[in-house]
Write a protein that holds these residues in place. Structure first.
Motif, mmCIF file in Angstrom:
data_model
loop_
_atom_site.group_PDB
_atom_site.id
_atom_site.type_symbol
_atom_site.label_atom_id
_atom_site.label_comp_id
_atom_site.label_asym_id
_atom_site.label_seq_id
_atom_site.Cartn_x
_atom_site.Cartn_y
_atom_site.Cartn_z
ATOM 1 N N GLU A 125 -14.925 -15.828 -48.927
ATOM 2 C CA GLU A 125 -14.560 -14.431 -49.133
ATOM 3 C C GLU A 125 -14.110 -13.806 -47.821
ATOM 4 O OE1 GLU A 125 -16.668 -10.280 -50.529
ATOM 5 O OE2 GLU A 125 -17.384 -12.149 -51.444
ATOM 6 N N VAL A 126 -12.945 -13.136 -47.870
ATOM 7 C CA VAL A 126 -12.439 -12.440 -46.687
ATOM 8 C C VAL A 126 -12.306 -10.935 -46.927
ATOM 9 C CG1 VAL A 126 -11.288 -14.448 -45.681
ATOM 10 C CG2 VAL A 126 -10.034 -12.972 -47.271
ATOM 11 N N ALA A 127 -12.318 -10.520 -48.205
ATOM 12 C CA ALA A 127 -12.218 -9.083 -48.519
ATOM 13 C C ALA A 127 -12.706 -8.848 -49.942
ATOM 14 C CB ALA A 127 -10.780 -8.610 -48.372
ATOM 15 N N ARG A 128 -13.020 -7.582 -50.195
ATOM 16 C CA ARG A 128 -13.470 -7.180 -51.535
ATOM 17 C C ARG A 128 -12.916 -5.789 -51.796
ATOM 18 N NH1 ARG A 128 -17.827 -8.682 -55.129
ATOM 19 N NH2 ARG A 128 -18.185 -10.482 -53.793
ATOM 20 N N SER A 129 -12.325 -5.615 -52.970
ATOM 21 C CA SER A 129 -11.791 -4.314 -53.349
ATOM 22 C C SER A 129 -12.632 -3.733 -54.479
ATOM 23 C CB SER A 129 -10.333 -4.437 -53.812
ATOM 24 O OG SER A 129 -9.907 -3.220 -54.388
ATOM 25 N N THR A 130 -13.304 -2.626 -54.185
ATOM 26 C CA THR A 130 -14.088 -1.971 -55.230
ATOM 27 C C THR A 130 -13.170 -1.231 -56.195
ATOM 28 O OG1 THR A 130 -14.440 -0.093 -53.751
ATOM 29 C CG2 THR A 130 -16.177 -1.750 -53.849
ATOM 30 N N VAL A 131 -12.013 -0.803 -55.710
ATOM 31 C CA VAL A 131 -11.055 -0.103 -56.566
ATOM 32 C C VAL A 131 -10.492 -1.041 -57.625
ATOM 33 C CG1 VAL A 131 -8.837 1.103 -56.614
ATOM 34 C CG2 VAL A 131 -10.457 1.554 -54.758
ATOM 35 N N PHE A 132 -10.029 -2.224 -57.191
ATOM 36 C CA PHE A 132 -9.443 -3.189 -58.122
ATOM 37 C C PHE A 132 -10.471 -4.162 -58.695
ATOM 38 C CE2 PHE A 132 -5.781 -2.001 -55.437
ATOM 39 C CZ PHE A 132 -4.976 -1.465 -56.428
ATOM 40 N N LYS A 133 -11.704 -4.064 -58.217
ATOM 41 C CA LYS A 133 -12.788 -4.939 -58.661
ATOM 42 C C LYS A 133 -12.404 -6.410 -58.528
ATOM 43 C CE LYS A 133 -14.761 -1.548 -61.723
ATOM 44 N NZ LYS A 133 -15.027 -1.094 -63.046
ATOM 45 N N GLU A 134 -11.902 -6.751 -57.326
ATOM 46 C CA GLU A 134 -11.523 -8.136 -57.085
ATOM 47 C C GLU A 134 -11.974 -8.588 -55.705
ATOM 48 O OE1 GLU A 134 -7.267 -8.440 -57.574
ATOM 49 O OE2 GLU A 134 -6.881 -7.760 -55.553
ATOM 50 N N VAL A 135 -12.109 -9.894 -55.604
ATOM 51 C CA VAL A 135 -12.531 -10.552 -54.376
ATOM 52 C C VAL A 135 -11.352 -11.345 -53.846
ATOM 53 C CG1 VAL A 135 -14.159 -12.224 -53.404
ATOM 54 C CG2 VAL A 135 -14.865 -10.754 -55.306
ATOM 55 N N THR A 136 -11.097 -11.252 -52.547
ATOM 56 C CA THR A 136 -10.052 -12.050 -51.915
ATOM 57 C C THR A 136 -10.721 -13.195 -51.173
ATOM 58 O OG1 THR A 136 -8.613 -10.125 -51.674
ATOM 59 C CG2 THR A 136 -8.110 -12.041 -50.296
ATOM 60 N N LEU A 137 -10.289 -14.406 -51.507
ATOM 61 C CA LEU A 137 -10.829 -15.626 -50.905
ATOM 62 C C LEU A 137 -9.714 -16.329 -50.150
ATOM 63 C CD1 LEU A 137 -12.663 -16.930 -54.088
ATOM 64 C CD2 LEU A 137 -13.692 -15.685 -52.210
ATOM 65 N N GLU A 138 -10.091 -17.109 -49.143
ATOM 66 C CA GLU A 138 -9.084 -17.818 -48.356
ATOM 67 C C GLU A 138 -9.617 -19.179 -47.929
ATOM 68 O OE1 GLU A 138 -6.434 -15.569 -45.604
ATOM 69 O OE2 GLU A 138 -7.417 -16.810 -44.084
ATOM 70 N N VAL A 139 -8.704 -20.128 -47.787
ATOM 71 C CA VAL A 139 -9.050 -21.445 -47.269
ATOM 72 C C VAL A 139 -7.936 -21.934 -46.352
ATOM 73 C CG1 VAL A 139 -8.016 -22.816 -49.139
ATOM 74 C CG2 VAL A 139 -9.974 -23.734 -47.882
ATOM 75 N N HIS A 140 -8.319 -22.644 -45.329
ATOM 76 C CA HIS A 140 -7.362 -23.322 -44.442
ATOM 77 C C HIS A 140 -7.307 -24.777 -44.891
ATOM 78 C CE1 HIS A 140 -5.443 -24.978 -40.896
ATOM 79 N NE2 HIS A 140 -5.139 -23.743 -40.538
ATOM 80 N N VAL A 141 -6.115 -25.385 -44.862
ATOM 81 C CA VAL A 141 -5.988 -26.752 -45.380
ATOM 82 C C VAL A 141 -6.875 -27.751 -44.638
ATOM 83 C CG1 VAL A 141 -3.700 -26.440 -46.385
ATOM 84 C CG2 VAL A 141 -3.904 -27.245 -44.039
#
Length: 163
Positions: A125-141
């Motif tokens: 997890e790198v970010a979370r939006s309470t407005v859009f109710k979504e979680v942003t996830l990230e991975v490096h290869v």
């Protein structure tokens, strides 16, 4: 896409058939999108279509970073490894053919199966939006080396077997 739960999980709006066709045409012509249909191997022809996997190359600041998303729309095709395999194949394609080094996924915070899948693939997890109710996830290869190597070996083996 008539299922409200599926629309919520994919942050999609209901579209008419004509709007759906227009969207598909625009995506096919857009050089910043890679969209592939998922097929369930247990079914024949069009009956096997069960979802899609997408890469969006829209990060103007980081050309080695792409947004990735997956949808297995057919309930009978879920929890069979289709999404995991499709994500890995798409990331391998993005890495080898497009030079991607990082992948980002935006997932509804209530979509536990997707969150679990992406966490299993080393996304963090790198970010979370309470407005859009979504979680942003990230991975490096570099964090996917083992999975991508196993996938490549499997693909090479199956290609060898069909020759």
């Amino acid at each position: 896409m008539k299922d409200p739960r599926l629309r919520e999980a994919t942050a999609s709006e209901p579209l008419t058939l004509e709007e759906e066709y227009d969207m598909q045409r625009s995506w096919a012509e857009d050089e910043d999108k890679c969209i592939f249909i998922l097929l369930d191997r247990r079914k024949e022809g069009l009956e096997g279509m069960c979802g899609d996997v997408n890469l969006y190359l829209n990060d103007v600041e980081d050309h080695a970073r792409a947004e990735i998303e997956i949808m297995v729309a057919e309930p009978g095709s879920r929890r069979r490894g289709i999404a995991r395999e499709a994500l890995l194949i798409m990331m391998l394609y993005g890495m080898e053919e497009l030079g991607m080094r990082r992948f980002v996924a935006k997932i509804g915070e209530s979509n536990e199966p997707s969150l679990m899948l992406f966490h299993q693939l080393h996304f963090t997890e790198v970010a979370r939006s309470t407005v859009f109710k979504e979680v942003t996830l990230e991975v490096h290869v570099k964090n996917l080396q083992k999975e991508l190597l196993e996938l490549k070996r499997g693909l090479e083996y199956s290609e060898y077997q069909t020759k």
